[in-house]
Design an enzyme around this catalytic site. Structure first.
Site, PDB file in Angstrom:
ATOM      1  N   ARG A 242       0.849  -1.187   0.000  1.00  0.00           N
ATOM      2  CA  ARG A 242       0.000   0.000   0.000  1.00  0.00           C
ATOM      3  C   ARG A 242       0.891   1.247   0.000  1.00  0.00           C
ATOM      4  O   ARG A 242       1.953   1.248   0.614  1.00  0.00           O
ATOM      5  CB  ARG A 242      -0.927   0.007   1.221  1.00  0.00           C
ATOM      6  CG  ARG A 242      -1.906  -1.170   1.249  1.00  0.00           C
ATOM      7  CD  ARG A 242      -2.766  -1.159   2.497  1.00  0.00           C
ATOM      8  NE  ARG A 242      -3.719  -2.277   2.519  1.00  0.00           N
ATOM      9  CZ  ARG A 242      -3.461  -3.478   3.009  1.00  0.00           C
ATOM     10  NH1 ARG A 242      -2.267  -3.725   3.563  1.00  0.00           N
ATOM     11  NH2 ARG A 242      -4.365  -4.434   2.972  1.00  0.00           N
ATOM     12  N   LYS A 269      -2.273  -2.055   7.859  1.00  0.00           N
ATOM     13  CA  LYS A 269      -3.712  -1.821   7.987  1.00  0.00           C
ATOM     14  C   LYS A 269      -4.353  -2.835   8.912  1.00  0.00           C
ATOM     15  O   LYS A 269      -5.209  -2.496   9.733  1.00  0.00           O
ATOM     16  CB  LYS A 269      -4.359  -1.873   6.600  1.00  0.00           C
ATOM     17  CG  LYS A 269      -5.866  -1.657   6.615  1.00  0.00           C
ATOM     18  CD  LYS A 269      -6.424  -1.718   5.210  1.00  0.00           C
ATOM     19  CE  LYS A 269      -7.934  -1.507   5.218  1.00  0.00           C
ATOM     20  NZ  LYS A 269      -8.508  -1.565   3.850  1.00  0.00           N
ATOM     21  N   HIS A 331      -2.187   3.058  -5.334  1.00  0.00           N
ATOM     22  CA  HIS A 331      -2.876   1.866  -4.822  1.00  0.00           C
ATOM     23  C   HIS A 331      -3.266   0.926  -5.956  1.00  0.00           C
ATOM     24  O   HIS A 331      -3.381  -0.291  -5.763  1.00  0.00           O
ATOM     25  CB  HIS A 331      -4.119   2.288  -4.041  1.00  0.00           C
ATOM     26  CG  HIS A 331      -4.602   1.259  -3.070  1.00  0.00           C
ATOM     27  ND1 HIS A 331      -5.322   0.163  -3.451  1.00  0.00           N
ATOM     28  CD2 HIS A 331      -4.459   1.154  -1.724  1.00  0.00           C
ATOM     29  CE1 HIS A 331      -5.621  -0.574  -2.396  1.00  0.00           C
ATOM     30  NE2 HIS A 331      -5.108   0.005  -1.329  1.00  0.00           N
ATOM     31  N   ARG A 334      -1.511  -2.479  -6.954  1.00  0.00           N
ATOM     32  CA  ARG A 334      -1.877  -3.725  -6.282  1.00  0.00           C
ATOM     33  C   ARG A 334      -2.889  -4.507  -7.133  1.00  0.00           C
ATOM     34  O   ARG A 334      -2.760  -5.724  -7.307  1.00  0.00           O
ATOM     35  CB  ARG A 334      -2.470  -3.420  -4.903  1.00  0.00           C
ATOM     36  CG  ARG A 334      -1.460  -2.860  -3.927  1.00  0.00           C
ATOM     37  CD  ARG A 334      -2.098  -2.220  -2.686  1.00  0.00           C
ATOM     38  NE  ARG A 334      -2.952  -3.116  -1.945  1.00  0.00           N
ATOM     39  CZ  ARG A 334      -2.532  -4.049  -1.096  1.00  0.00           C
ATOM     40  NH1 ARG A 334      -1.234  -4.233  -0.907  1.00  0.00           N
ATOM     41  NH2 ARG A 334      -3.389  -4.795  -0.421  1.00  0.00           N
ATOM     42  N   HIS A 357      -4.002  -9.235   2.467  1.00  0.00           N
ATOM     43  CA  HIS A 357      -5.448  -9.326   2.686  1.00  0.00           C
ATOM     44  C   HIS A 357      -5.678 -10.396   3.743  1.00  0.00           C
ATOM     45  O   HIS A 357      -5.477 -11.582   3.485  1.00  0.00           O
ATOM     46  CB  HIS A 357      -6.168  -9.708   1.398  1.00  0.00           C
ATOM     47  CG  HIS A 357      -6.208  -8.596   0.405  1.00  0.00           C
ATOM     48  ND1 HIS A 357      -6.515  -8.783  -0.929  1.00  0.00           N
ATOM     49  CD2 HIS A 357      -5.960  -7.266   0.540  1.00  0.00           C
ATOM     50  CE1 HIS A 357      -6.469  -7.636  -1.558  1.00  0.00           C
ATOM     51  NE2 HIS A 357      -6.142  -6.693  -0.695  1.00  0.00           N
ATOM     52  N   TYR A 367      -2.472 -18.578  11.575  1.00  0.00           N
ATOM     53  CA  TYR A 367      -1.765 -19.717  10.991  1.00  0.00           C
ATOM     54  C   TYR A 367      -1.049 -19.315   9.705  1.00  0.00           C
ATOM     55  O   TYR A 367       0.042 -19.791   9.409  1.00  0.00           O
ATOM     56  CB  TYR A 367      -2.767 -20.834  10.702  1.00  0.00           C
ATOM     57  CG  TYR A 367      -2.171 -22.028   9.992  1.00  0.00           C
ATOM     58  CD1 TYR A 367      -1.350 -22.931  10.676  1.00  0.00           C
ATOM     59  CD2 TYR A 367      -2.405 -22.237   8.639  1.00  0.00           C
ATOM     60  CE1 TYR A 367      -0.793 -24.023  10.034  1.00  0.00           C
ATOM     61  CE2 TYR A 367      -1.855 -23.329   7.984  1.00  0.00           C
ATOM     62  CZ  TYR A 367      -1.051 -24.217   8.685  1.00  0.00           C
ATOM     63  OH  TYR A 367      -0.496 -25.285   8.040  1.00  0.00           O
TER      64      TYR A 367
END
Length: 403
Positions: A242, A269, A331, A334, A357, A367
């Site tokens: 980002r 984020k 942005h 991405r 994400h 995990y």
């Protein structure tokens, strides 16, 4: 004998002692040695003699003092102690002030420190302060209705800020949920407003298509602005982090022996450390930047304040200057990387993890913190090589999947 307005107005101090001027039904005026005039009411409750203060003269007139006396006497006749009633009323007022929407909202936002970046916290509080606190900030949170909230949101919509209205509604809903679980209210009016705002047409951030990459890279190579800005755009493309994560990059976050960039959780984020494997091309860009900015803690220091990051508009304005106004954003790189890599058949989960994400399942998120890392290392090197291929006219040929 009942008091008159003239008698109250003309009452003067009498030596060093206070004295009393009686009215009727237990009401009287205390005149102090320094000229102060205090209304008092004597009454009996549960067999005990008590005194109630009814204000001062001239702030409270004789007529107003008698009205207060009558209200107090009525309470006594109903078995209510007016002194206790006043204390309870003041307590309720204090609780209402403490539990105002503004106080609860700030408390809620402060509790998100382990989830939000400082910038995001400031944006949330600033939006509420601008659009909701002036309308509902002083209201006790448990007294706000759906109609009250809708009225405030309609004012946001009236200026055409429909997307802002939607975000503010979501944030208010979270505040009310917090107030409910902490015992300050029992009703979330935001939940009743679903579907009540003007729908917002979703517009994705402008992003380049694969077919546009060769021309873009040619323009970037010939960019005549500051070299730091050109290198920032290159690194943004190669890492697809980002823009805010790029701007705040510090040299201490990079391990050149491992070819790795570890962005600390407080700058992410989703408040989770993010690992960015560095391609050979990304490392080369960083070496060029180190020649320019190696003396500073930040990789991209501000022009006038080198101990602060460069402006958040630097990359965007450079793209405008290159002719990509409305066609590309920082942005958007991405989305470009995600689209091309998915079309080429790379593991979708690995791409999503590299985009940081976070999975909705918290257990799965923990995990997967470093999951797919070997695959992501190859992914990032391949992506850098794909960018180099665009420079030489290569084209992306999507893989067709069955099903």
């Amino acid at each position: 004998m009942a008091l008159t307005d003239a008698a109250v107005r003309n009452a003067k101090p009498n030596g060093d002692k206070a004295y009393k001027l009686s009215d009727e039904k237990g009401l009287y005026l205390i005149v102090t040695a320094n000229g102060g005039k205090w209304w008092r009411l004597d009454y009996r409750h549960d067999g005990k003699r008590k005194t109630l203060s009814l204000g001062t003269y001239p702030e409270t007139t004789l007529k107003e003092a008698r009205e207060k006396r009558d209200e107090a006497r009525k309470a006594v006749s109903q078995g209510i102690d007016p002194s206790r009633q006043r204390r309870v009323s003041k307590l309720k007022e204090r609780i209402a002030r403490e539990n105002s929407f503004e106080n609860i909202a700030k408390e809620w936002a402060g509790r998100q420190a382990n989830r939000w970046t400082p910038d995001h916290h400031d944006r949330v509080v600033t939006s509420l302060a601008a659009d909701i606190f002036p309308e509902l900030g002083e209201f006790p949170v448990n007294e706000i209705t759906a109609q009250d909230l809708l009225k405030a949101l309609r004012k946001i919509e009236a200026r055409g800020a429909h997307e802002t209205a939607g975000r503010v509604l979501q944030r208010c809903g979270a505040v009310f949920k917090y107030a409910i679980v902490t015992g300050r209210c029992t009703y979330n009016p935001a939940a009743d407003l679903r579907g009540s705002l003007t729908p917002v047409k979703v517009t994705h951030r402008a992003a380049l298509k694969a077919s546009e990459m060769p021309e873009f890279l040619d323009r970037l190579a010939n960019y005549d602005g500051h070299v730091q800005t050109r290198l920032a755009i290159q690194l943004l493309m190669l890492t697809f982090v980002r823009p805010g994560e790029l701007r705040g990059a510090a040299w201490q976050e990079f391990d050149f022996d491992l070819s790795e960039w570890r962005i600390p959780a407080e700058r992410m984020k989703m408040r989770d450390e993010h690992i960015v494997p560095l391609s050979r091309q990304a490392v080369d860009v960083l070496h060029q930047l180190h020649v320019i900015n190696g003396a500073y803690p930040l990789v991209f220091p501000g022009a006038n304040k080198p101990h602060q990051p460069m402006s958040e508009n630097t990359v965007l304005f450079a793209l405008y200057r290159m002719g990509y106004h409305g066609r590309a954003t920082g942005h958007g790189f991405r989305a470009t990387a995600s689209t091309i890599l998915n079309e080429l058949g790379y593991n979708h989960d690995a791409i999503e993890r590299q985009l940081a994400h976070a999975p909705r399942d918290k257990i799965r998120a923990a995990y997967n913190r470093a999951q797919y890392l070997p695959e992501r290392r190859k992914l990032m090197q391949d992506w850098a090589d794909i960018i180099d291929g665009f420079k030489n006219g290569a084209k992306v040929i999507p893989i067709r999947r069955n099903g």
